[in-house]
Write a protein that holds these residues in place. Structure first.
Motif, PDB file in Angstrom:
ATOM      1  N   GLU A 181      -6.792  -2.929   5.999  1.00 60.32           N
ATOM      2  CA  GLU A 181      -5.449  -2.933   5.422  1.00 60.32           C
ATOM      3  C   GLU A 181      -4.485  -2.190   6.337  1.00 60.32           C
ATOM      4  OE1 GLU A 181      -3.595  -0.653   1.692  1.00 60.32           O
ATOM      5  OE2 GLU A 181      -4.956  -2.282   1.120  1.00 60.32           O
ATOM      6  N   GLN A 182      -3.344  -2.818   6.614  1.00 61.05           N
ATOM      7  CA  GLN A 182      -2.311  -2.201   7.439  1.00 61.05           C
ATOM      8  C   GLN A 182      -1.177  -1.731   6.534  1.00 61.05           C
ATOM      9  OE1 GLN A 182      -1.197  -5.126  10.347  1.00 61.05           O
ATOM     10  NE2 GLN A 182      -3.026  -4.788  11.590  1.00 61.05           N
ATOM     11  N   THR A 183      -0.691  -0.542   6.792  1.00 58.62           N
ATOM     12  CA  THR A 183       0.346   0.023   5.943  1.00 58.62           C
ATOM     13  C   THR A 183       1.491   0.585   6.773  1.00 58.62           C
ATOM     14  OG1 THR A 183      -0.728   2.200   5.894  1.00 58.62           O
ATOM     15  CG2 THR A 183      -1.334   0.632   4.157  1.00 58.62           C
ATOM     16  N   SER A 184       2.632   0.723   6.118  1.00 58.99           N
ATOM     17  CA  SER A 184       3.787   1.409   6.695  1.00 58.99           C
ATOM     18  C   SER A 184       4.153   2.547   5.756  1.00 58.99           C
ATOM     19  CB  SER A 184       4.973   0.457   6.845  1.00 58.99           C
ATOM     20  OG  SER A 184       4.685  -0.559   7.781  1.00 58.99           O
ATOM     21  N   GLU A 185       4.455   3.695   6.337  1.00 56.26           N
ATOM     22  CA  GLU A 185       4.781   4.860   5.524  1.00 56.26           C
ATOM     23  C   GLU A 185       6.202   5.333   5.810  1.00 56.26           C
ATOM     24  OE1 GLU A 185       1.813   7.788   6.228  1.00 56.26           O
ATOM     25  OE2 GLU A 185       0.359   6.852   4.872  1.00 56.26           O
ATOM     26  N   TYR A 186       6.889   5.676   4.735  1.00 59.69           N
ATOM     27  CA  TYR A 186       8.249   6.184   4.833  1.00 59.69           C
ATOM     28  C   TYR A 186       8.319   7.499   4.054  1.00 59.69           C
ATOM     29  CZ  TYR A 186       9.043   1.358   6.203  1.00 59.69           C
ATOM     30  OH  TYR A 186       8.962   0.145   6.834  1.00 59.69           O
ATOM     31  N   TYR A 187       9.082   8.438   4.589  1.00 59.54           N
ATOM     32  CA  TYR A 187       9.139   9.763   3.989  1.00 59.54           C
ATOM     33  C   TYR A 187      10.575  10.145   3.647  1.00 59.54           C
ATOM     34  CZ  TYR A 187       4.498  10.214   6.082  1.00 59.54           C
ATOM     35  OH  TYR A 187       3.192  10.007   6.447  1.00 59.54           O
TER      36      TYR A 187
END
Length: 246
Positions: free
Chosen positions: A82-88
């Motif tokens: 699974e590929q994910t993108s993270e935003y903070y």
């Protein structure tokens, strides 16, 4: 007398010798018995490692959400492949009175990314969006100003068509908003970004499809030019978008 003395010592030496010999035989016998028992156990009993290969050991803090010093949202475990993108976003305060929120806002509003989000009669002072590459340095900068901050993490699944497009649009829009802070930049034109968005695949179904469709409509209706003064309200909007994927 000499003979008697000699015989006395001779008898004493024999007793010592017999004692040492018996002790040695006992030690050897015990060793052989122990070795035999050990071999028997090794062959009969299964191997039991205390920590086998592939076992994950954690400290028990994963997924814990706290108001101070820790992520507000626990990260869901990522499955293999699974590929994910993270935003903070960084929460710099959560207040029941707007006046208190505005005092904290005044300390950090100069970064141009800060806004106050009102939720159920409470006020969050937030600044964002950041990536894993710069979020920690921003937290340190806030600390030098006497402002404690907490990470709020949003994770999008790139394998999901809806979330993948939301992530792509967020990335592009974030670049535009960030560019407004570059030296010598008065405004940024949004026409090219809108044209790019029109090239994305048409998705008509899926979880949170309405969020994606509303996001696309919002981008299409952006003014032709964006200035840095517009950034805080746009960060507020992006926070609402990403909050749909908690």
């Amino acid at each position: 007398m000499k003979y008697t003395k000699y015989n006395y010592k001779r008898r004493k030496n024999n007793a010592v010798f017999k004692f040492l010999a018996s002790l040695l035989v006992g030690i050897v016998a015990a060793g052989m018995i122990g070795l035999g028992v050990g071999l028997l156990i090794w062959k009969v009993l299964p191997l039991n490692d205390s920590a086998q290969v592939g076992t994950e050991i954690t400290d028990g803090t994963q997924g814990v959400a706290e108001e101070n010093g820790q992520d507000q949202q626990g990260e869901a475990p990522v499955s293999e492949g699974e590929q994910t993108s993270e935003y903070y976003f960084l929460q710099c305060g959560y207040f029941s009175k707007k006046d208190n929120a505005e005092q904290t806002y005044a300390k950090i509003s100069s970064n141009g990314r800060t806004f106050i989000a009102e939720e159920a009669d409470k006020f969050r002072v937030l600044t964002g969006i950041y990536t894993s590459e710069n979020v920690d340095s921003v937290m340190q900068d806030l600390g030098t100003k006497g402002v404690e901050s907490v990470k709020i993490t949003f994770t999008l699944n790139e394998n999901d068509p809806v979330e993948a497009q939301v992530s792509a649009i967020c990335d592009g829009y974030l670049k535009i908003l960030t560019t407004t802070f570059d030296d010598g930049v008065d405004h940024v034109n949004t026409s090219e970004f809108k044209e790019w968005m029109n090239t994305l695949d048409d998705i008509s179904s899926g979880e949170n499809i309405e969020v994606l469709q509303n996001f696309k409509t919002y981008i299409k209706e952006l003014p032709e030019e964006l200035t840095k003064e517009k950034v805080p309200s746009e960060m507020d909007y992006l926070y609402d978008i990403l909050s749909s994927f908690k």
